[in-house]
Design an enzyme around this catalytic site. Structure first.
Site: not given
Length: 323
Positions: A50, A172, A199, A203
C-alpha cells in the site's frame, strides 16, 4: 457424478462472484490527486504494498515524495520505478527502521537537515509479526505505534511551519480487538495469540494517537486522520504460519484488495479538500466511519499519549524525566 460436480463447481463460482463483488464495498475510482506540486510527502513503508501504491499516486500528482523504508535495495528500486512510471524526478528513498528508535531519530534529523518542507506525513508501515525490538518492545507495537509516534513528534514543528499540512495514520478495523493498559504498554501480550493481539493493540493505539494528536493540534492547521485501508494482500501476511496459509488463501482471494485499491483511503485523507473539520476521525472506503468505542475514549487516548512519550524518551515541557 459429473453433473453434480459441475453443479457444485457452478455454485462455488456463483458464491465466489457474489462474495467477491457483493461484499466488498464499492471504492470510488482513483481520482488524480489535487495538484500537489511544491508539496513534500513522507510515506513510511513506501517500498512495497500500500505504501508504494500511495507514493506512486502522490508522485503522479506532482509531489516530492520521500520513501522511508528499512531495506535500501527495495527502497531505491521502488523510488526508481515510481520516477520512471510518473516522470516525476522528485522521488527519493531514505532509510528508516521503525523497529529502532535510534533509526527513527537519525531519519528525522537527516530529513530536517536535507528537506526544507513537509506537508504530508503518511504513517503507513506495518508489521504483524511477533518478536522484540532492540529497544525491548514487542515488534508490532513498536513498528506500528511507538516508532511512528516518535517520528511524528520529531517532525511536528516542520509540519506546523509548512501548514496547512496533514498526518495520515494507517490503522485498521483490527482495532476492534485491541486492548491497552498504559502500565504494560509495549510488552508482548500473554497467550498463544500474542502476535495477533499485539497487532490489534497497536492498531487501537494508532486510532487513539490520531484522536489525541488532533486535540493537541487544534488551531495549528495541521490535521490528522486514521484510515482502514481494506484487507490488502500485501507482505503484511508473509509471517502467517505455514499451516495457516491454506485457510488464508480463500480469504485472500475473496476479500483482499489490490494494493492500489488499499491506498485509496490514505490518498483521500491526504489530498481531499475540506476534510479539516474531521481531524482526528476515522475513514474507511474513503468515507467517515465510527470506530469501536475504545477508540473514542479520550481518557485512554491521553494516557496512551503520556505513556508513549515516556517510552520513546520524549518528556513534555515542565515534566521531570522518570528515572
Amino acid at each position: 457424478g459429473m453433473g453434480w460436480a459441475l453443479l457444485g463447481a457452478g455454485l462455488l463460482l456463483a458464491l465466489y462472484t457474489l462474495l467477491r463483488h457483493g461484499l466488498r464495498p464499492a471504492v470510488p475510482p482513483p481520482r488524480s490527486p489535487a495538484a500537489l506540486r511544491g508539496r513534500t510527502a513522507i510515506v513510511t513503508g513506501g517500498s512495497g504494498g500500500i505504501g508504494a501504491a500511495t507514493a506512486l499516486e502522490l508522485a503522479r500528482g506532482g509531489a516530492r515524495v520521500v520513501l522511508a523504508a528499512r531495506d535500501a535495495l527495495r527502497g531505491e528500486a521502488a523510488a526508481r520505478r515510481i520516477r520512471t512510471e510518473t516522470g516525476n524526478p522528485e522521488v527519493r528513498f531514505m532509510q528508516l527502521d521503525l523497529a529502532s528508535l535510534r533509526s527513527v531519530r537519525a531519519f528525522a534529523s537527516a530529513f530536517l537537515r536535507q528537506e526544507p518542507h513537509l506537508h504530508l506525513l503518511i504513517n503507513n508501515a506495518g508489521v504483524s509479526a511477533g518478536g522484540t525490538t532492540e529497544d525491548g518492545f514487542s515488534l508490532s507495537f513498536q513498528v506500528n505505534h511507538l516508532g511512528h509516534f516518535l517520528l511524528t513528534q520529531l517532525l511536528l514543528e516542520r509540519l506546523q511551519s509548512c501548514a496547512p499540512s496533514r498526518v495520515v495514520i494507517v490503522a485498521s478495523r483490527a482495532h476492534c480487538a485491541g486492548r491497552l493498559h498504559p502500565d504494560t504498554l509495549g510488552r508482548p501480550p500473554p497467550g498463544p495469540l500474542s502476535a495477533f493481539q499485539d497487532y490489534c493493540n497497536s492498531k487501537l493505539a494508532n486510532m487513539l494517537h490520531a484522536r489525541e494528536l488532533a486535540t493537541r493540534l487544534q488551531g495549528t492547521q495541521v490535521t490528522c486522520y486514521a484510515v482502514h485501508p481494506g484487507f490488502v494482500n500485501t507482505e503484511l501476511f508473509r509471517h502467517t504460519p505455514l499451516w495457516l496459509k491454506p485457510f488464508f488463501l480463500p480469504l485472500v482471494w475473496l476479500f483482499f484488495r489490490e494494493a492500489a485499491e488499499g491506498a485509496q483511503t490514505s490518498l483521500h485523507c491526504a489530498t481531499q479538500e475540506g476534510l479539516e473539520c474531521f481531524s482526528g476521525r476515522y475513514f474507511a472506503d474513503c468515507r467517515l466511519q465510527e470506530p469501536w468505542p475504545l477508540a473514542r475514549d479520550d481518557r485512554l487516548a491521553r494516557a496512551l499519549w503520556e505513556a508513549s512519550e515516556r517510552l520513546v524518551g520524549l518528556v513534555g515541557a515542565g515534566e521531570s524525566p522518570s528515572p
